[in-house]
Design an enzyme around this catalytic site. Structure first.
Site, PDB file in Angstrom:
ATOM      1  N   HIS A 142       6.681  79.184  10.826  1.00  0.00           N
ATOM      2  CA  HIS A 142       7.127  78.351  11.953  1.00  0.00           C
ATOM      3  C   HIS A 142       8.374  78.839  12.674  1.00  0.00           C
ATOM      4  CE1 HIS A 142       9.877  75.559   9.320  1.00  0.00           C
ATOM      5  NE2 HIS A 142       9.890  76.794   8.908  1.00  0.00           N
ATOM      6  N   HIS A 143       8.924  79.997  12.266  1.00  0.00           N
ATOM      7  CA  HIS A 143      10.069  80.545  13.018  1.00  0.00           C
ATOM      8  C   HIS A 143       9.639  81.605  14.021  1.00  0.00           C
ATOM      9  CE1 HIS A 143      12.667  78.311  10.432  1.00  0.00           C
ATOM     10  NE2 HIS A 143      12.365  79.016   9.362  1.00  0.00           N
ATOM     11  N   CYS A 144       8.338  81.913  14.057  1.00  0.00           N
ATOM     12  CA  CYS A 144       7.875  82.960  14.970  1.00  0.00           C
ATOM     13  C   CYS A 144       7.290  82.336  16.229  1.00  0.00           C
ATOM     14  CB  CYS A 144       6.819  83.825  14.275  1.00  0.00           C
ATOM     15  SG  CYS A 144       6.352  85.260  15.269  1.00  0.00           S
ATOM     16  N   GLN A 184      14.162  73.861  10.554  1.00  0.00           N
ATOM     17  CA  GLN A 184      13.625  73.519  11.874  1.00  0.00           C
ATOM     18  C   GLN A 184      12.547  74.543  12.278  1.00  0.00           C
ATOM     19  OE1 GLN A 184      16.468  74.235  14.972  1.00  0.00           O
ATOM     20  NE2 GLN A 184      14.981  73.887  16.585  1.00  0.00           N
ATOM     21  N   ASN A 186      11.460  76.305  14.814  1.00  0.00           N
ATOM     22  CA  ASN A 186      11.797  76.692  16.194  1.00  0.00           C
ATOM     23  C   ASN A 186      10.756  77.576  16.877  1.00  0.00           C
ATOM     24  OD1 ASN A 186      12.595  78.724  14.321  1.00  0.00           O
ATOM     25  ND2 ASN A 186      14.020  79.587  15.824  1.00  0.00           N
TER      26      ASN A 186
END
Length: 356
Positions: A142-144, A184, A186
């Protein structure tokens, strides 16, 4: 016109919608020991589930590697070309020695496992719509976002799964992301910044990586936690906000990012949730989805301790024991008597939560 993809070919019908491939695991010259991540955790989860006789090799859906053509549905060519530089991959995966390896080795030993997990998430999206639920034992990067990786995330599998569904599956035009990893999310937030078809709920430790203020603007339901948050407060917040999110908008698919880095003692998460708390959390999310008959796709995301694999397996077993995931449910939806019972039980659950 969307390209043809092997990722959407139907698996044999007796398959359980649990997606995995032995190629998920990163094992290479002890490299996996240089990152706090347990880079073999995905295989361990599967082994625990086999021991408990929940699954067998011929019953799981074999994940396929996402091709460049698949990845370009979201990623820019420029970004994919950057991954041909080993030092870029070293930065994204936070494993510095990767910078010194020839890129063909990095592609095969580090990026191929991540591409296969990404393929698994895309496949699980369609499976969830067809069968009511699906679990990719990996994924949750979920950070990509489309043009930038980070935090161990090299491909935007959550964005990809949703875009694939929007473009290729009739009747899927709204999605809700429930991101309960300690960090988070992001990446998907940046990708869906101005997309009103996607509702994002994110519950995370407000003090840790990535602290992406710009991406926060995409979150419709933001729950920022303090250091060391414990079970009672956490479960109450998750319950309230999952219900609130799904009452506000009934999506055609839920993508549930079920990170286990909320576990007490996680070196990166900074929260203090017990193993039982994690199992309960997953139950809360699945009950909310099943009660509303919304298909749900779960990915496993972050979780950096050796005991993580056992907890994920225990949670999947718990979902199965409660009738929240099983083969019949895949086709019969809420006519399943177990589901009807579950709907009655969840009302009781709420009361017991507030009494804890």
């Amino acid at each position: 016109r969307p390209h043809r993809t092997e990722l959407y070919e139907d698996p044999p019908s007796p398959c359980c919608p649990i997606v995995y491939s032995p190629d998920y695991n990163i094992t290479f010259m002890g490299l996996e020991k240089l990152h706090p991540f347990d880079a073999g955790k995905w295989g361990k989860v599967i082994n625990f589930l086999k021991e408990e006789k929940l699954i067998a090799d011929d019953l799981i859906v074999q994940a396929r590697e996402a091709t460049d053509e698949d990845l370009l549905v979201v990623h820019t060519r420029r970004y994919l070309n950057k991954l041909k530089w080993s030092f870029v991959v070293a930065t994204i995966t936070e494993i510095p020695p990767v910078a010194f390896l020839p890129n063909f080795v990095v592609q095969r030993k580090v990026l191929k496992p991540l591409r296969t997990q990404t393929g698994g998430t895309i496949m699980a999206g369609k499976l969830a719509v067809d069968r009511g639920w699906a679990i990719n034992v990996g994924g949750g990067f979920h950070h990509c976002s489309s043009d930038k990786g980070g935090g161990f995330c090299a491909y935007a599998d959550i964005t990809l799964a949703i875009k694939f569904l929007f473009e290729r599956v009739q009747g899927v035009s709204k999605a809700t992301i429930i991101d309960l990893d300690a960090h988070q999310g992001n990446g998907h937030e940046r990708d869906f910044m101005d997309d009103h078809r996607v509702y994002i709920m994110d519950v995370y430790n407000r003090y840790i990586y990535p602290g992406d203020g710009f991406a926060k603007r995409a979150i419709k339901r933001k729950v920022e936690l303090e250091w060391g948050t414990e079970d009672t407060e956490y479960l109450q917040k998750v319950h309230t906000h999952v219900e609130g999110a799904l009452n506000e908008l009934k999506p055609d698919i839920i993508v549930y990012n079920a990170g286990t880095d909320i576990l007490d003692g996680d070196p990166l998460g900074g929260l203090a949730i017990s193993p039982q708390g994690i199992v309960k959390r997953d139950e809360v999310v699945f009950k909310a989805a099943r009660r509303r008959r919304i298909p749900i796709l779960m990915v496993t995301s972050g979780g950096y301790q050796k005991r993580t694999a056992r907890i994920i397996a225990d949670s999947i077993l718990n979902l199965h024991n409660l009738g929240l995931i099983d083969k019949e449910l895949a086709t019969s939806g809420a006519e399943n008597p177990k589901v009807e019972q579950m709907i009655r039980d969840s009302a009781k659950d709420l009361t017991s939560l507030s009494l804890q």
